[in-house]
Design a protein around this motif. Sequence first.
Motif, PDB file in Angstrom:
ATOM      1  N   ALA A 124       0.965  -1.285   0.092  1.00 44.03           N
ATOM      2  CA  ALA A 124      -0.085   0.024  -0.072  1.00 44.03           C
ATOM      3  C   ALA A 124       0.997   1.304   0.190  1.00 44.03           C
ATOM      4  O   ALA A 124       0.505   2.200  -0.691  1.00 44.03           O
ATOM      5  CB  ALA A 124      -0.829  -0.033   1.259  1.00 44.03           C
ATOM      6  N   GLU A 125       1.913   1.156   0.779  1.00 42.73           N
ATOM      7  CA  GLU A 125       2.621   2.366   0.737  1.00 42.73           C
ATOM      8  C   GLU A 125       3.547   2.734  -0.525  1.00 42.73           C
ATOM      9  O   GLU A 125       3.679   3.674  -1.057  1.00 42.73           O
ATOM     10  CB  GLU A 125       3.823   2.350   1.935  1.00 42.73           C
ATOM     11  CG  GLU A 125       3.271   2.632   3.419  1.00 42.73           C
ATOM     12  CD  GLU A 125       4.222   2.157   4.404  1.00 42.73           C
ATOM     13  OE1 GLU A 125       5.423   2.007   4.008  1.00 42.73           O
ATOM     14  OE2 GLU A 125       3.903   2.353   5.453  1.00 42.73           O
ATOM     15  N   LEU A 129       3.231   6.045  -2.645  1.00 46.65           N
ATOM     16  CA  LEU A 129       4.522   6.647  -3.315  1.00 46.65           C
ATOM     17  C   LEU A 129       4.585   6.597  -4.722  1.00 46.65           C
ATOM     18  O   LEU A 129       4.672   7.762  -5.115  1.00 46.65           O
ATOM     19  CB  LEU A 129       5.661   5.928  -2.719  1.00 46.65           C
ATOM     20  CG  LEU A 129       7.040   6.306  -3.111  1.00 46.65           C
ATOM     21  CD1 LEU A 129       7.115   7.684  -2.677  1.00 46.65           C
ATOM     22  CD2 LEU A 129       8.269   5.554  -2.742  1.00 46.65           C
ATOM     23  N   ARG A 130       4.001   5.591  -5.494  1.00 47.58           N
ATOM     24  CA  ARG A 130       4.191   5.797  -6.803  1.00 47.58           C
ATOM     25  C   ARG A 130       3.134   6.592  -7.405  1.00 47.58           C
ATOM     26  O   ARG A 130       3.150   7.559  -8.330  1.00 47.58           O
ATOM     27  CB  ARG A 130       3.796   4.420  -7.541  1.00 47.58           C
ATOM     28  CG  ARG A 130       5.105   3.366  -7.660  1.00 47.58           C
ATOM     29  CD  ARG A 130       4.879   2.281  -8.487  1.00 47.58           C
ATOM     30  NE  ARG A 130       3.885   1.179  -7.757  1.00 47.58           N
ATOM     31  CZ  ARG A 130       3.937   0.462  -6.807  1.00 47.58           C
ATOM     32  NH1 ARG A 130       5.453   0.066  -6.332  1.00 47.58           N
ATOM     33  NH2 ARG A 130       3.058  -0.172  -6.273  1.00 47.58           N
ATOM     34  N   ARG A 131       1.997   6.934  -6.742  1.00 46.66           N
ATOM     35  CA  ARG A 131       0.860   7.769  -7.052  1.00 46.66           C
ATOM     36  C   ARG A 131       1.342   9.026  -6.898  1.00 46.66           C
ATOM     37  O   ARG A 131       1.376   9.920  -7.841  1.00 46.66           O
ATOM     38  CB  ARG A 131      -0.162   7.479  -6.138  1.00 46.66           C
ATOM     39  CG  ARG A 131      -1.476   8.524  -6.592  1.00 46.66           C
ATOM     40  CD  ARG A 131      -2.726   8.390  -5.586  1.00 46.66           C
ATOM     41  NE  ARG A 131      -2.368   8.184  -4.390  1.00 46.66           N
ATOM     42  CZ  ARG A 131      -2.224   9.324  -3.381  1.00 46.66           C
ATOM     43  NH1 ARG A 131      -2.275  10.473  -4.062  1.00 46.66           N
ATOM     44  NH2 ARG A 131      -2.149   9.116  -2.143  1.00 46.66           N
ATOM     45  N   CYS A 132       1.958   9.346  -5.851  1.00 44.06           N
ATOM     46  CA  CYS A 132       2.739  10.503  -5.411  1.00 44.06           C
ATOM     47  C   CYS A 132       3.677  11.152  -6.365  1.00 44.06           C
ATOM     48  O   CYS A 132       3.640  12.211  -6.889  1.00 44.06           O
ATOM     49  CB  CYS A 132       3.157  10.877  -3.855  1.00 44.06           C
ATOM     50  SG  CYS A 132       1.887  10.654  -2.959  1.00 44.06           S
ATOM     51  N   ILE A 133       4.501  10.158  -6.922  1.00 48.75           N
ATOM     52  CA  ILE A 133       5.487  10.531  -7.541  1.00 48.75           C
ATOM     53  C   ILE A 133       5.009  10.882  -9.066  1.00 48.75           C
ATOM     54  O   ILE A 133       5.456  11.678  -9.745  1.00 48.75           O
ATOM     55  CB  ILE A 133       6.714   9.269  -7.971  1.00 48.75           C
ATOM     56  CG1 ILE A 133       7.471   9.240  -6.270  1.00 48.75           C
ATOM     57  CG2 ILE A 133       7.444   9.350  -9.217  1.00 48.75           C
ATOM     58  CD1 ILE A 133       8.545   8.018  -6.452  1.00 48.75           C
ATOM     59  N   ALA A 181       4.402  16.258   1.174  1.00 46.21           N
ATOM     60  CA  ALA A 181       2.963  16.878   1.315  1.00 46.21           C
ATOM     61  C   ALA A 181       2.031  15.913   0.978  1.00 46.21           C
ATOM     62  O   ALA A 181       0.964  15.697   1.688  1.00 46.21           O
ATOM     63  CB  ALA A 181       2.795  18.163   0.501  1.00 46.21           C
ATOM     64  N   CYS A 182       2.226  15.294  -0.208  1.00 47.39           N
ATOM     65  CA  CYS A 182       1.412  14.241  -0.654  1.00 47.39           C
ATOM     66  C   CYS A 182       1.487  13.006   0.293  1.00 47.39           C
ATOM     67  O   CYS A 182      -0.030  12.365   0.460  1.00 47.39           O
ATOM     68  CB  CYS A 182       1.788  13.911  -2.217  1.00 47.39           C
ATOM     69  SG  CYS A 182       0.780  12.728  -2.862  1.00 47.39           S
ATOM     70  N   LEU A 183       2.437  12.560   0.788  1.00 45.40           N
ATOM     71  CA  LEU A 183       2.459  11.219   1.390  1.00 45.40           C
ATOM     72  C   LEU A 183       1.798  11.730   2.879  1.00 45.40           C
ATOM     73  O   LEU A 183       1.354  10.714   3.401  1.00 45.40           O
ATOM     74  CB  LEU A 183       3.801  10.632   1.475  1.00 45.40           C
ATOM     75  CG  LEU A 183       4.467  10.189   0.315  1.00 45.40           C
ATOM     76  CD1 LEU A 183       6.004   9.980   0.386  1.00 45.40           C
ATOM     77  CD2 LEU A 183       3.714   8.962   0.004  1.00 45.40           C
ATOM     78  N   GLU A 184       1.963  12.847   3.381  1.00 43.79           N
ATOM     79  CA  GLU A 184       1.174  13.197   4.767  1.00 43.79           C
ATOM     80  C   GLU A 184      -0.203  13.490   4.526  1.00 43.79           C
ATOM     81  O   GLU A 184      -0.920  13.512   5.839  1.00 43.79           O
ATOM     82  CB  GLU A 184       1.803  14.538   5.239  1.00 43.79           C
ATOM     83  CG  GLU A 184       3.272  14.248   5.625  1.00 43.79           C
ATOM     84  CD  GLU A 184       4.131  15.710   6.048  1.00 43.79           C
ATOM     85  OE1 GLU A 184       3.691  16.613   5.727  1.00 43.79           O
ATOM     86  OE2 GLU A 184       5.205  15.376   6.578  1.00 43.79           O
ATOM     87  N   ARG A 185      -0.871  13.483   3.477  1.00 47.76           N
ATOM     88  CA  ARG A 185      -2.135  13.653   3.396  1.00 47.76           C
ATOM     89  C   ARG A 185      -2.879  12.171   3.626  1.00 47.76           C
ATOM     90  O   ARG A 185      -2.671  11.201   3.476  1.00 47.76           O
ATOM     91  CB  ARG A 185      -2.579  13.823   1.728  1.00 47.76           C
ATOM     92  CG  ARG A 185      -2.391  15.239   1.126  1.00 47.76           C
ATOM     93  CD  ARG A 185      -2.888  15.489  -0.083  1.00 47.76           C
ATOM     94  NE  ARG A 185      -1.795  15.354  -1.203  1.00 47.76           N
ATOM     95  CZ  ARG A 185      -2.039  15.133  -2.147  1.00 47.76           C
ATOM     96  NH1 ARG A 185      -3.086  15.307  -2.819  1.00 47.76           N
ATOM     97  NH2 ARG A 185      -0.977  14.792  -3.263  1.00 47.76           N
TER      98      ARG A 185
END
Length: 185
Positions: A124-125, A129-133, A181-185
């Motif tokens: 899931a992580e 991460l791929r989505r945020c990248i 910022a994306c990963l902290e959402r």
Amino acid sequence: MPTSTDSDQLSALLRATAAGDRVAFEALYARTSAKLFGVCLRILGQPGEAEEALQDAYLAVWRKAERFDAALASPITWLAMVARNKAIDRLRADRVGRASTAIDLQAELADENPNAAALAEADAEGRRLRRCIDELPNEQRNAVRTAFFEGCTYEELAARSGHPLGTVKSWIRRGLLRLKACLER
């Protein structure tokens, strides 16, 4: 202290590695990396630097395993010497002022025997991460991927892309801020 059997097994793994056997190389790494990390850490004093030196050492082992001679040294002594030399090389490079600034990425060491929950969480992580990248602007995405997945320095990225060093550093810094910022959402 390694026994004769340990030494024989490590010698066999080094011979197989010299022949290009990746499975043997992985087994060699699994059996010796903790000890060699300790060698690098004692010399360098910083875990991140020691990890880099350890990676350099195993790259050298992969390339030069055929040079191992059991008549001259035990396998662990030879491996420790390779790691020591790589750590000293890194220490010397730092002392003379390294021309390139390495990008440091602290990776978490995976549990050797992850359970199903850990595997699901890691998957899931990874997807997150791929989505945020993928949400990053193209220049930032390419710079971050190349820096962290290929291990390139800022200078190498600037040379590859043909852009000024400051621009490449800005892309990576902004990309990392957006990723955070994306990963902290």
